[in-house]
Design a protein around this motif. Structure first.
Motif, PDB file in Angstrom:
ATOM      1  N   CYS A  97      60.950  35.486  56.958  1.00 36.94           N
ATOM      2  CA  CYS A  97      60.795  35.510  58.507  1.00 36.94           C
ATOM      3  C   CYS A  97      61.312  36.340  59.927  1.00 36.94           C
ATOM      4  CB  CYS A  97      58.905  36.711  58.717  1.00 36.94           C
ATOM      5  SG  CYS A  97      58.168  38.074  59.679  1.00 36.94           S
ATOM      6  N   LEU A 109      62.988  39.080  61.767  1.00 36.83           N
ATOM      7  CA  LEU A 109      63.236  39.188  63.174  1.00 36.83           C
ATOM      8  C   LEU A 109      64.319  38.841  63.871  1.00 36.83           C
ATOM      9  CD1 LEU A 109      59.804  37.516  63.542  1.00 36.83           C
ATOM     10  CD2 LEU A 109      60.072  39.530  64.375  1.00 36.83           C
ATOM     11  N   SER A 140      58.084  33.007  65.987  1.00 38.37           N
ATOM     12  CA  SER A 140      59.332  33.655  65.893  1.00 38.37           C
ATOM     13  C   SER A 140      59.156  35.154  67.024  1.00 38.37           C
ATOM     14  CB  SER A 140      59.165  33.616  64.728  1.00 38.37           C
ATOM     15  OG  SER A 140      60.021  32.264  63.970  1.00 38.37           O
ATOM     16  N   SER A 141      57.999  35.472  66.410  1.00 37.96           N
ATOM     17  CA  SER A 141      57.633  36.691  67.508  1.00 37.96           C
ATOM     18  C   SER A 141      59.021  37.574  68.247  1.00 37.96           C
ATOM     19  CB  SER A 141      56.318  37.505  67.252  1.00 37.96           C
ATOM     20  OG  SER A 141      55.623  37.049  66.251  1.00 37.96           O
ATOM     21  N   VAL A 193      52.167  42.421  65.633  1.00 33.94           N
ATOM     22  CA  VAL A 193      51.713  41.843  65.179  1.00 33.94           C
ATOM     23  C   VAL A 193      50.744  42.035  64.703  1.00 33.94           C
ATOM     24  CG1 VAL A 193      51.181  39.467  64.691  1.00 33.94           C
ATOM     25  CG2 VAL A 193      53.041  40.411  66.242  1.00 33.94           C
ATOM     26  N   ALA A 242      54.244  40.082  59.415  1.00 39.30           N
ATOM     27  CA  ALA A 242      53.824  38.887  58.379  1.00 39.30           C
ATOM     28  C   ALA A 242      52.896  38.656  57.754  1.00 39.30           C
ATOM     29  CB  ALA A 242      54.683  37.459  58.896  1.00 39.30           C
ATOM     30  N   HIS A 243      51.465  39.441  58.096  1.00 39.68           N
ATOM     31  CA  HIS A 243      50.378  39.191  57.711  1.00 39.68           C
ATOM     32  C   HIS A 243      49.883  40.263  56.753  1.00 39.68           C
ATOM     33  CE1 HIS A 243      49.338  36.290  61.483  1.00 39.68           C
ATOM     34  NE2 HIS A 243      50.039  35.932  60.640  1.00 39.68           N
ATOM     35  N   HIS A 272      56.910  33.391  52.806  1.00 41.09           N
ATOM     36  CA  HIS A 272      57.036  32.179  53.366  1.00 41.09           C
ATOM     37  C   HIS A 272      54.610  31.672  52.188  1.00 41.09           C
ATOM     38  CE1 HIS A 272      54.331  28.495  54.854  1.00 41.09           C
ATOM     39  NE2 HIS A 272      55.145  27.861  55.620  1.00 41.09           N
ATOM     40  N   GLY A 311      60.842  32.414  52.442  1.00 44.10           N
ATOM     41  CA  GLY A 311      61.126  34.011  51.806  1.00 44.10           C
ATOM     42  C   GLY A 311      60.461  34.521  53.106  1.00 44.10           C
ATOM     43  N   TYR A 358      47.060  30.342  67.391  1.00 46.22           N
ATOM     44  CA  TYR A 358      48.473  30.382  67.169  1.00 46.22           C
ATOM     45  C   TYR A 358      47.622  29.685  69.800  1.00 46.22           C
ATOM     46  CZ  TYR A 358      49.781  33.704  64.162  1.00 46.22           C
ATOM     47  OH  TYR A 358      49.713  34.014  63.425  1.00 46.22           O
TER      48      TYR A 358
END
Ligand SMILES: Cc1ncc(COP(=O)(O)O)c(C=O)c1O
Length: 379
Positions: A59, A63, A87-88, A130, A158-159, A182, A192, A324
């Motif tokens: 991911c 991005l 990463s975002s 996100v 991603a989620h 992932h 991936g 996070y």
């Protein structure tokens, strides 16, 4: 610490993954863009309702591709949530853009749509959303702001594979969206990802960027007779062996989602009374959102209580984790003008949130142990 009995995550083989990996090897094509990559792309296009999906190595890389495709450059600004994975934001910073941090909503912990407009300047080029825990952001409000100011939306989904907002799949709202496969995700291939391209005008360039800046994809389709360097790019293709594994997982999507839904619902039901008693908040899923059952978290009143629960669970061999750390107060965030107090919800939630063990193959017994351990916790 006692022996670890219940991990936070445990990846599981769900169907034909190993058989398909063997097939990919037998095919004699284990580099990128073989039959399994194409099959996975098509399955994801159908699932999300997107004109084009390209598997990527992560991911994070999808991005990074988004930032390249938006032609971001030094001085451009990108509005990002403070409460997200590195990463975002880092993907856009790599292109020279400046992150502008937005706080979270108190209920879903998604970017607070009411704060976005005041962060827009003439330099704003994109809004990154996100869908935290696979619960959709307020895409009505965010799309209206993006349209009004002519800025792109990038969905870091991603989620959120399998989730919907007002009946429409997450990942279908942004000009671009990204997925993660992932090992911790609902469907995975170890490492991936995928780039979802909802703006058809970006498809051809996306293929080039993903193929090291060459027009190799057009060459393979017979559209040019040799391929060459035509743009910037990198190597973002996963091996067809990984794609084969992912296809095996995607084939079992319904069964996976049913299992995860049952685990999530049981946590919600059996922890409701305990949460009430201790002032702990359970996840909120607004009525317009169908969630992805990606994770189950609890929000304690204080950092001390959260830490005490982590230690208590660990003493019972149960691994629970938090995330996070707010990006506005990170070392890099500070360099971009972030400061403590800018994003009070994100900063507070970061101290108080705990993710419980959650995986496809979690047995009833395993979940009972977690729930019983939580009930047995004393402050
Ligand atoms: C919101 C979010 N975005 C991006 C990523 C990065 O995903 P990947 O590991 O596939 O690069 C993660 C990782 O878990 C994430 O939680």
């Amino acid at each position: 610490m006692s022996e670890l009995l219940i991990p936070f995550n445990r990846p599981s083989v769900e169907g034909r993954e190993l058989e398909l990996v063997q097939q990919s090897i037998a095919n004699g094509h284990i580099s990128g863009d073989g039959v399994f990559t194409k099959r996975a792309n098509a399955m994801l296009e159908a699932l999300i309702g997107a004109p084009k999906v390209l598997l990527t190595t992560s991911c994070t890389h999808a991005l990074e591709m988004s930032a390249i495709l938006l032609d971001l450059k030094e001085g451009d600004e990108v509005i990002v949530p403070a409460f997200t994975f590195v990463s975002s934001v880092n993907a856009f910073v790599l292109r020279g853009a400046k992150p502008v941090f937005a706080d979270s909503r108190g209920d879903t912990l998604n970017i607070d749509e009411t704060q976005i407009e005041r962060l827009i300047t003439p330099r704003t080029r994109a809004i990154v959303v996100v869908h935290y825990a696979g619960v959709g952001c307020d895409m009505d409000a965010i799309s209206a702001i993006a349209d009004k100011h002519g800025v792109a939306i990038v969905e870091d989904n991603a989620h959120g594979l399998f989730a919907k907002y007002r009946g429409r799949p997450l990942g279908s709202f942004g000009k671009l969206a990204t997925q993660s496969f992932h090992e911790t995700k609902n469907v995975n291939c170890g490492e991936g990802g995928a780039l979802v391209i909802n703006d058809a005008a970006l498809i051809e360039r996306a293929e080039i960027v993903r193929e090291k800046g060459t027009n190799r994809s057009r060459f393979f389709r017979g559209q040019v007779d040799k391929y060459t360097w035509v743009d910037i790019g990198s190597s973002y293709l996963p091996s067809d062996m990984l794609a084969a594994y992912l296809v095996g997982q995607l084939e079992k999507a319904d069964a996976i989602q049913a299992k995860r839904g049952a685990v999530w619902d049981r946590y919600a039901t059996e922890l409701a009374g305990w949460a009430n008693e201790h002032g702990v908040r359970l996840p909120v899923v607004p009525p317009e959102c169908e969630q992805s059952y990606h994770m189950f978290y609890v929000l304690f009143p204080t950092l001390e209580e959260r830490q005490s629960m982590i230690a208590h669970l660990m003493s019972q061999g149960i691994m629970a984790v938090f995330h996070y750390l707010p990006l506005n107060t990170s070392e890099m965030g500070l360099q971009f003008g972030g400061k403590a107090g800018d994003c009070p919800v994100a900063e507070s939630v970061s101290d108080r949130l705990l993710r419980l063990p959650f995986y496809n193959g979690m047995s009833r017994d395993e979940q009972s142990r977690v729930i019983e351990a939580i009930h047995a916790w004393r402050r």
